[in-house]
Design a protein around this motif. Structure first.
Motif, PDB file in Angstrom:
ATOM      1  N   GLN A  53       5.283  -3.416   7.519  1.00 22.75           N
ATOM      2  CA  GLN A  53       4.505  -4.101   6.489  1.00 22.75           C
ATOM      3  C   GLN A  53       5.006  -3.778   5.083  1.00 22.75           C
ATOM      4  N   ARG A  54       6.154  -3.139   5.021  1.00 22.29           N
ATOM      5  CA  ARG A  54       6.817  -2.802   3.761  1.00 22.29           C
ATOM      6  C   ARG A  54       5.915  -1.974   2.839  1.00 22.29           C
ATOM      7  N   ASP A  55       5.197  -1.046   3.435  1.00 23.20           N
ATOM      8  CA  ASP A  55       4.358  -0.132   2.673  1.00 23.20           C
ATOM      9  C   ASP A  55       5.097   1.184   2.463  1.00 23.20           C
ATOM     10  N   ALA A  56       4.735   1.885   1.405  1.00 18.71           N
ATOM     11  CA  ALA A  56       5.367   3.167   1.079  1.00 18.71           C
ATOM     12  C   ALA A  56       4.653   4.293   1.813  1.00 18.71           C
ATOM     13  N   VAL A  57       5.416   5.273   2.280  1.00 24.88           N
ATOM     14  CA  VAL A  57       4.827   6.382   3.038  1.00 24.88           C
ATOM     15  C   VAL A  57       5.359   7.717   2.524  1.00 24.88           C
ATOM     16  N   GLY A  58       4.474   8.711   2.461  1.00 23.41           N
ATOM     17  CA  GLY A  58       4.844  10.075   2.108  1.00 23.41           C
ATOM     18  C   GLY A  58       4.378  11.012   3.210  1.00 23.41           C
ATOM     19  N   LEU A  59       4.793  12.278   3.128  1.00 26.10           N
ATOM     20  CA  LEU A  59       4.474  13.231   4.198  1.00 26.10           C
ATOM     21  C   LEU A  59       4.291  14.627   3.639  1.00 26.10           C
ATOM     22  N   SER A  60       3.247  15.313   4.132  1.00 25.10           N
ATOM     23  CA  SER A  60       3.046  16.734   3.864  1.00 25.10           C
ATOM     24  C   SER A  60       2.827  17.461   5.181  1.00 25.10           C
ATOM     25  N   VAL A  61       3.381  18.661   5.288  1.00 23.53           N
ATOM     26  CA  VAL A  61       3.194  19.516   6.463  1.00 23.53           C
ATOM     27  C   VAL A  61       2.799  20.901   5.958  1.00 23.53           C
ATOM     28  N   TYR A  62       1.735  21.457   6.529  1.00 22.60           N
ATOM     29  CA  TYR A  62       1.291  22.780   6.074  1.00 22.60           C
ATOM     30  C   TYR A  62       0.850  23.642   7.251  1.00 22.60           C
ATOM     31  N   SER A  63       0.855  24.943   7.053  1.00 21.67           N
ATOM     32  CA  SER A  63       0.287  25.903   8.003  1.00 21.67           C
ATOM     33  C   SER A  63      -0.196  27.093   7.182  1.00 21.67           C
ATOM     34  N   MET A 104       0.822  -1.182   0.000  1.00 19.95           N
ATOM     35  CA  MET A 104       0.000   0.000   0.000  1.00 19.95           C
ATOM     36  C   MET A 104       0.873   1.256   0.000  1.00 19.95           C
ATOM     37  N   ARG A 105       0.271   2.343  -0.433  1.00 15.67           N
ATOM     38  CA  ARG A 105       0.912   3.652  -0.365  1.00 15.67           C
ATOM     39  C   ARG A 105       0.096   4.496   0.600  1.00 15.67           C
ATOM     40  N   CYS A 106       0.777   5.191   1.507  1.00 11.63           N
ATOM     41  CA  CYS A 106       0.099   6.012   2.513  1.00 11.63           C
ATOM     42  C   CYS A 106       0.745   7.395   2.557  1.00 11.63           C
ATOM     43  N   HIS A 107      -0.095   8.433   2.564  1.00  7.23           N
ATOM     44  CA  HIS A 107       0.420   9.799   2.656  1.00  7.23           C
ATOM     45  C   HIS A 107      -0.100  10.442   3.936  1.00  7.23           C
ATOM     46  N   LEU A 108       0.823  10.807   4.823  1.00  6.93           N
ATOM     47  CA  LEU A 108       0.479  11.455   6.086  1.00  6.93           C
ATOM     48  C   LEU A 108       0.494  12.971   5.904  1.00  6.93           C
ATOM     49  N   ILE A 109      -0.507  13.659   6.453  1.00  4.89           N
ATOM     50  CA  ILE A 109      -0.597  15.112   6.358  1.00  4.89           C
ATOM     51  C   ILE A 109      -0.745  15.684   7.769  1.00  4.89           C
ATOM     52  N   ILE A 110       0.084  16.671   8.107  1.00  8.10           N
ATOM     53  CA  ILE A 110       0.047  17.278   9.434  1.00  8.10           C
ATOM     54  C   ILE A 110      -0.251  18.763   9.324  1.00  8.10           C
ATOM     55  N   ASP A 111      -1.304  19.188  10.019  1.00  5.58           N
ATOM     56  CA  ASP A 111      -1.636  20.610  10.174  1.00  5.58           C
ATOM     57  C   ASP A 111      -0.685  21.184  11.223  1.00  5.58           C
TER      58      ASP A 111
END
Length: 308
Positions: free
Chosen positions: A125-135, A80-87
């Motif tokens: 689980q050998r899944d791909a992860v991305g990240l975004s941070v915004y304000s 799976m591919r997962c993208h984490l986003i943080i406010d």
């Protein structure tokens, strides 16, 4: 169980990676008591068998022990591919921490540690992860990858978010969620950590969340809040000045006089968000700072099984 108890034995660790690892290992060790019984034994090497798949790689020995079907997974597989986003707006840097408190007792600290915890699960689980941070700006973007170097880079960024104390950062959630949606071309699970405090039309926010669902993405919103002060307005009877961390606006209040009406308004606010998310088929999970991370990890595992 409160987070203080969960982290009691590991509070001496300051390093985010070690802390996240300990939280995940504690969760996995207790999985035999959960609906995921049997999954933890070979956590990185197996995935649940789906009817219709080839039976060639079923692990029959594991079936004999667990009475559930799993297939062996190979090193090169990425489930799976997962993208984490943080406010990362100023309101997320609340409550202001005292010297004896852990970083995870603020909304941003809790969100950062929760993100690191999910990254650890994804890595196992050998899944791909991305990240975004915004304000008030799009502070950071990294696409979904599964390498160790990429994992380290994201952890370094999460740690830097904890050190960022810039004040009066307004939230332009709508603009940046649309921008993130445009960057994601392959089907992914999208996980957003936010306190939902926005200076914009609510309908526009949900349109942006709906945009994140294009290309059949799955969206989970973790609504992060401080239960004592933001949900229940628990203060003593003395008059207080409340300051908006993003706009600087102030208001003087006797909280005892406004507590009942405030709680009704907050309850209505939460229900409205939940109903809107339900309408757009977005998974909505309110989570209080100080809660056990089990709710976050279980939500991820359940939604991953549905993601297929």
């Amino acid at each position: 169980m409160k987070i203080e108890n969960q982290l009691e034995k590991i509070s001496s660790f300051k390093h985010l990676e070690l802390l996240a690892k300990q939280v995940v290992e504690g969760f996995i060790s207790g999985m035999h008591k959960s609906p995921f019984h049997g999954f933890s034994a070979e956590f990185a090497e197996h995935k649940i068998y789906n009817p219709g798949e080839s039976t060639k790689h079923i692990d029959w020995k594991l079936f004999a022990k667990t009475d559930r079907l799993y297939t062996k997974r190979y090193e090169e597989e990425t489930n799976m591919r997962c993208h984490l986003i943080i406010d990362n707006s100023s309101s997320m840097h609340y409550p202001v921490l005292k010297s004896n408190q852990g970083f995870y007792e603020s909304k941003i600290g809790f969100s950062v540690l929760a993100s690191a915890v999910l990254m650890n699960l994804l890595k196992k689980q050998r899944d791909a992860v991305g990240l975004s941070v915004y304000s008030d700006e799009y502070e950071y973007y990294a696409p979904e990858k599964g390498s160790e170097r990429h994992h380290r880079m994201l952890l370094d960024k999460l740690e830097s978010v904890l050190e960022d104390t810039k004040q009066s950062k307004n939230t332009d959630t709508v603009a940046y969620l649309h921008e993130i949606a445009e960057k994601m071309h392959r089907r992914s699970m999208v996980v957003l950590f936010t306190d939902m405090f926005q200076n914009t039309n609510e309908e526009e926010i949900f349109k942006a969340l709906q945009h994140l669902k294009h290309n059949k993405h799955k969206v989970i919103v973790f609504h992060v809040y401080d239960e004592k002060s933001e949900l229940k307005l628990e203060y003593d009877g003395t008059p207080r000045k409340f300051i908006d961390l993003e706009t600087g606006e102030t208001i003087n209040l006797y909280t005892e006089q406004t507590k009942e009406n405030y709680e009704k308004e907050v309850d209505s606010f939460f229900k409205k968000i939940e109903n809107n998310c339900m309408q757009y088929k977005i998974q909505y999970v309110p989570v209080a700072v100080g809660e056990n991370f089990q709710k976050i990890m279980t939500t991820y595992l359940v939604e991953k099984q549905r993601f297929g």
